[in-house]
Write a protein that holds these residues in place. Structure first.
Motif, mmCIF file in Angstrom:
data_model
loop_
_atom_site.group_PDB
_atom_site.id
_atom_site.type_symbol
_atom_site.label_atom_id
_atom_site.label_comp_id
_atom_site.label_asym_id
_atom_site.label_seq_id
_atom_site.Cartn_x
_atom_site.Cartn_y
_atom_site.Cartn_z
ATOM 1 N N ALA A 192 31.183 -16.523 -37.041
ATOM 2 C CA ALA A 192 31.284 -15.665 -35.855
ATOM 3 C C ALA A 192 30.028 -14.829 -35.667
ATOM 4 N N ASP A 225 16.292 0.334 -34.094
ATOM 5 C CA ASP A 225 16.827 -0.983 -34.413
ATOM 6 C C ASP A 225 17.623 -0.987 -35.724
ATOM 7 N N LEU A 248 24.732 -3.077 -25.175
ATOM 8 C CA LEU A 248 23.610 -2.147 -25.179
ATOM 9 C C LEU A 248 22.839 -2.179 -23.869
ATOM 10 N N PRO A 268 28.791 -11.898 -27.952
ATOM 11 C CA PRO A 268 28.251 -11.066 -29.029
ATOM 12 C C PRO A 268 27.425 -9.883 -28.542
ATOM 13 N N LEU A 294 20.116 2.465 -32.337
ATOM 14 C CA LEU A 294 19.864 1.026 -32.185
ATOM 15 C C LEU A 294 18.688 0.775 -31.250
ATOM 16 N N PHE A 338 23.467 -6.446 -39.472
ATOM 17 C CA PHE A 338 24.324 -5.296 -39.241
ATOM 18 C C PHE A 338 25.693 -5.733 -38.729
ATOM 19 N N LEU A 396 23.755 -13.330 -35.035
ATOM 20 C CA LEU A 396 23.472 -11.895 -34.888
ATOM 21 C C LEU A 396 22.757 -11.369 -36.116
#
Lengths: 339, 289
Positions: A119, B31, B234, B279, B27, A126, A123
């Motif tokens: 999943a 980052d 974001l 995502p 973020l 984090f 990415l």
């Protein structure tokens, strides 16, 4: 060095060539024997040794995904719990030997690790950390909430394992645990140096290289997460069989913290660093009577110090020392380089 | 769902939104996912609640110092831990994550050691009660909503209008390029961390009045803010707030319908579904090339 075969000599002084398997296996075996000798005394010492082995397997489970392939999963309390509860459920509900819980726990936790890893495959780290942390919390709630399945806060009994009409004693389990850590440690150490291990480690630092060799860095990451979860689950099974009970409080969030802490403390250059970290954590927790609450604070500060000042861990501190010794020896015996 | 629960949704949404805005700033600016924001909020809130309930300090002073502590701890996290590790590892993320997770646990246990392991009651800033139809709205919730709207509007303006705000976006997009262009990267990162600490501190001290605060609240708060960022995305300053309100609705509804355990299962399930299918959240950053 003249006795070395040509391919090894051709690799020259690369770290791959210098590894001495026999030395490592014997040294670890001596340590294992010392542990068994210690555990042959009073009964509580056997629990102590098995706890060291459980934590060692937990730390070794972190080693491939976290130290080698660079993906940080925080669901290790769940993997341990799955191992222990699988043994409990299979022995109390189905009436089989609780040994069957070991493969079931392995498959189940590896499958969960794969799903979570897939999943968050695209990415940054984090997000994997976040989603596994959410899973860890949900798993803890699940253990307390599903009383009919897990026994709720009091947990569930895990029957003594038996095979071929023989019921294993606590002493047997302890010996099995020590042997298991010895084998897993050696296997991981070999794996680290193998071509596959090199690819896994490359993935951490330069994933582009792995990808350009035609190997999917995402798949490598997911596979290593699965293997790590499986090792953790075995540790959980061991813990459950030794204690005779699987309880939610054994698999709380402090386990996650120990899991990331132990391999870093011991050192990253070798899986044995993870084992050293586990031994230190158990000894510190029990010998110095640091309570579990304040203990986490102590360990949290320690990990920050390690990250900041000794990034390679305690074994890492040894490396400059070893280099110095080698240099001294080389100075004394001219022409003995690489021996 | 009864009307009163919608008041809870707004409260929880605003609180999670403030935490998520802190995540958003760090973020975008550094980052880094600053998982320790929840415990920072908890630490500030526990400090305030402890001084008010045990030592009888006046609420404004206790709350103010609590917030200041959250800001200072957040700044110190960047200066003493994250920045040196970031430099040494050349921007690898794993050591930073581990360090931040370690800070999370350390703050939790430190608060437990200093302020006790029993939950402390929070004190409302404005204890008036208003009836609105069937619902009772406390003055404290009005303060919370007002502060949230102000904070979001302020951050939105700051990011667009001020030099520091624009540089923050530049650093987050490409730290290396920003440094080459002469942007003071270190200062900008520090500002991001301190602002996030400020938002967390304020959120914690305002929300503590609702249900009290205990040393374990920090992790829960981090997770709800994390989820708000995941759902919202974001792409826009207001995205964390939208995400937070959605998450708050889902959590309140699931507790009302199925009880507490279902809330945690659903929380995980939502995060998982968003990771798998969307995502980058609802609002995504669009980059023109």
């Amino acid at each position: 060095m003249t006795t070395r075969t040509t391919p090894v000599a051709a690799r020259g002084t690369s770290p791959l060539a210098r590894h001495r398997w026999a030395v490592e296996a014997v040294a670890a075996a001596v340590f294992a024997l010392a542990l068994v000798a210690y555990g042959s005394g009073a009964s509580f010492r056997q629990d102590y040794v098995v706890l060291i082995c459980t934590y060692s397997l937990l730390a070794l489970g972190m080693y491939i995904p976290y130290i080698m392939s660079g993906s940080l999963s925080l669901a290790y309390n769940a993997y341990l719990g799955i191992g222990a509860y699988a043994c409990g459920l299979i022995s109390t509900r189905a009436g089989w030997s609780s040994l069957w819980g070991v493969p079931i726990g392995i498959v189940l936790s590896a499958a969960i690790a794969v799903v979570l890893g897939l999943a968050t495959r695209r990415l940054t780290g984090f997000y994997l950390a976040g989603v596994t942390l959410l899973f860890a919390v949900a798993f803890q709630v699940f253990l307390l909430d599903r009383v009919s399945l897990t026994g709720g806060p009091v947990g569930m009994p895990v029957r003594r394992p038996h095979a071929f009409g023989y019921t294993f004693t606590r002493y047997d389990i302890m010996i099995g645990a020590v042997v298991l850590v010895w084998i897993v440690g050696l296997l991981l150490s070999r794996l680290r140096q193998s071509p596959f291990g090199v690819v896994v480690r490359l993935r951490k630092d330069v994933p582009q290289v792995v990808e350009s060799s035609g190997i999917s860095s995402g798949t490598i990451g997911v596979v290593s997460l699965a293997v790590g979860a499986a090792i953790g689950s075995v540790g959980g099974s061991l813990f459950g069989m030794m204690g005779g009970v699987a309880q939610p409080e054994s698999f709380g969030l402090h386990i996650i913290f120990l899991a990331i802490f132990m391999p870093l403390l011991g050192g990253q250059r070798s899986p044995w660093g993870a084992v050293i970290g586990a031994v230190l954590v158990v000894v510190f927790t029990f010998e110095l009577h640091i309570l579990s609450d304040a203990g986490t604070l102590f360990f949290a500060i320690a990990i920050l110090l390690v990250l900041r000042f000794a990034p390679l861990g305690l074994l890492g501190l040894g490396t400059p020392l070893l280099r110095l010794l080698t240099r001294l020896r080389m100075g004394r015996t001219p022409g003995g380089e690489g021996s | 769902m009864p009307v009163q629960l919608w008041v809870s949704v707004v409260e929880l949404g605003c609180f999670a939104g403030l935490i998520a805005l802190g995540f958003f700033l760090v973020l975008r600016g550094a980052d880094v996912f600053m998982f320790a924001l929840g415990p920072l909020a908890m630490f500030g809130a526990m400090f305030g609640a402890f001084q008010v309930s045990r030592n009888g300090w006046p609420l404004p002073i206790a709350a103010l110092i609590g917030v200041a502590i959250a800001v200072a701890l957040s700044g110190l996290t960047e200066l003493l831990i994250v920045r040196p590790i970031h430099r040494r590892t050349g921007g690898q993320e794993n050591p930073s994550i581990v360090a931040i997770v370690a800070i999370l646990f350390a703050l939790e246990q430190l608060a437990g050691t200093l302020f006790g392991r029993t939950p402390l009651p929070g004190t409302p800033f404005w204890s008036a009660q208003f009836r609105w139809g069937e619902a009772v709205i406390s003055g404290q919730s009005i303060v919370l909503v007002a502060v949230t709207v102000l904070a979001f509007a302020g951050v939105a303006l700051w990011l667009r209008r001020s030099a520091n705000g624009r540089m923050l976006r530049a650093v987050g997009d490409n730290e290396h390029a920003a440094r080459t262009l002469g942007v003071p990267v270190d200062r900008i990162r520090l500002i991001a961390f301190c602002l996030a600490g400020l938002l967390a501190g304020v959120a914690g001290s305002l929300f503590a009045a609702k249900a009290g605060v205990s040393f374990t609240s920090g992790l829960q708060w981090t997770l709800v803010g994390f989820l708000a960022v995941i759902v919202g995305g974001l792409g826009n300053v207001w995205a964390p707030l939208v995400g937070a309100v959605l998450v708050a609705t889902l959590q309140t509804w699931s507790v009302f319908e199925f009880g507490h355990a279902m809330r945690d299962y659903l929380t995980f399930a939502v995060a998982f579904l968003f990771f798998a299918f969307r995502p980058k959240g609802i609002f995504q950053t669009k980059v023109r090339i």
